[in-house]
Design an enzyme around this catalytic site. Sequence first.
Site, short mmCIF file in Angstrom:
data_model
loop_
_atom_site.label_atom_id
_atom_site.label_comp_id
_atom_site.label_asym_id
_atom_site.label_seq_id
_atom_site.Cartn_x
_atom_site.Cartn_y
_atom_site.Cartn_z
N HIS A 1 0.86 -1.17 -0.12
CA HIS A 1 -0.11 0.04 -0.12
C HIS A 1 0.97 1.43 -0.01
O HIS A 1 2.07 1.14 0.31
CB HIS A 1 -1.01 0.10 1.39
CG HIS A 1 -0.28 -0.05 2.60
ND1 HIS A 1 -0.11 -1.23 3.34
CD2 HIS A 1 0.05 1.00 3.38
CE1 HIS A 1 0.55 -0.67 4.41
NE2 HIS A 1 0.68 0.45 4.39
N HIS B 1 3.95 7.11 3.90
CA HIS B 1 4.95 6.09 3.75
C HIS B 1 4.60 5.09 2.62
O HIS B 1 3.33 4.97 2.13
CB HIS B 1 4.96 5.00 4.94
CG HIS B 1 3.60 4.47 5.72
ND1 HIS B 1 2.99 5.16 6.27
CD2 HIS B 1 3.19 3.33 5.33
CE1 HIS B 1 2.15 4.30 6.67
NE2 HIS B 1 2.22 3.05 6.06
N GLU C 1 7.53 1.04 5.17
CA GLU C 1 7.04 -0.02 5.80
C GLU C 1 7.22 -1.57 5.41
O GLU C 1 7.21 -1.75 3.92
CB GLU C 1 5.37 0.25 6.18
CG GLU C 1 4.85 -0.84 6.99
CD GLU C 1 3.28 -0.57 7.29
OE1 GLU C 1 2.66 0.16 6.48
OE2 GLU C 1 2.65 -1.03 8.33
CO CO Z 1 1.10 1.45 6.37
#
Ligand code: CO
Length: 134
Positions: free
Chosen positions: A7, A79, A130
Amino acid sequence: MIGRLNHVAIAVPDLDAASAQYRDALGAKVGAPQHEPDHGVTVVFIELPNTKIELLYPLGENSPINGFLEKNPAGGIHHICYEVDDIIAARDHLTSTGARVLGSGEPKIGAHGKPVLFLHPKDFNGCLVELEQV
Ligand code: CO
């Protein structure tokens, strides 16, 4: 080592307005807001055919999103999340290259119920990364 883009997370100053824009203007499949008190965020998941977008909005005074929105009042990309098969092996490899892991260095359970880690943005061209074990 890294796999699919899981994502892209976007911090937004108005969650309802951003959700409506993705649903009505962009024609995306937009979920309901989910409160994640452990992470200090309210998240709206947007399903795209090849990945997800997460709209992030602060939850609580100590939210990590508060400072980001102070610096970026219009919102912005917060992020990106890459999938890995083995998050401990990925972490150990990355730290051996000099990359810094945020926090304790131990994986936490993320918004999708899977182990996640964050890597220092200064070590990745200014982008908070991440890692999620899938
Ligand atoms: Co995230």
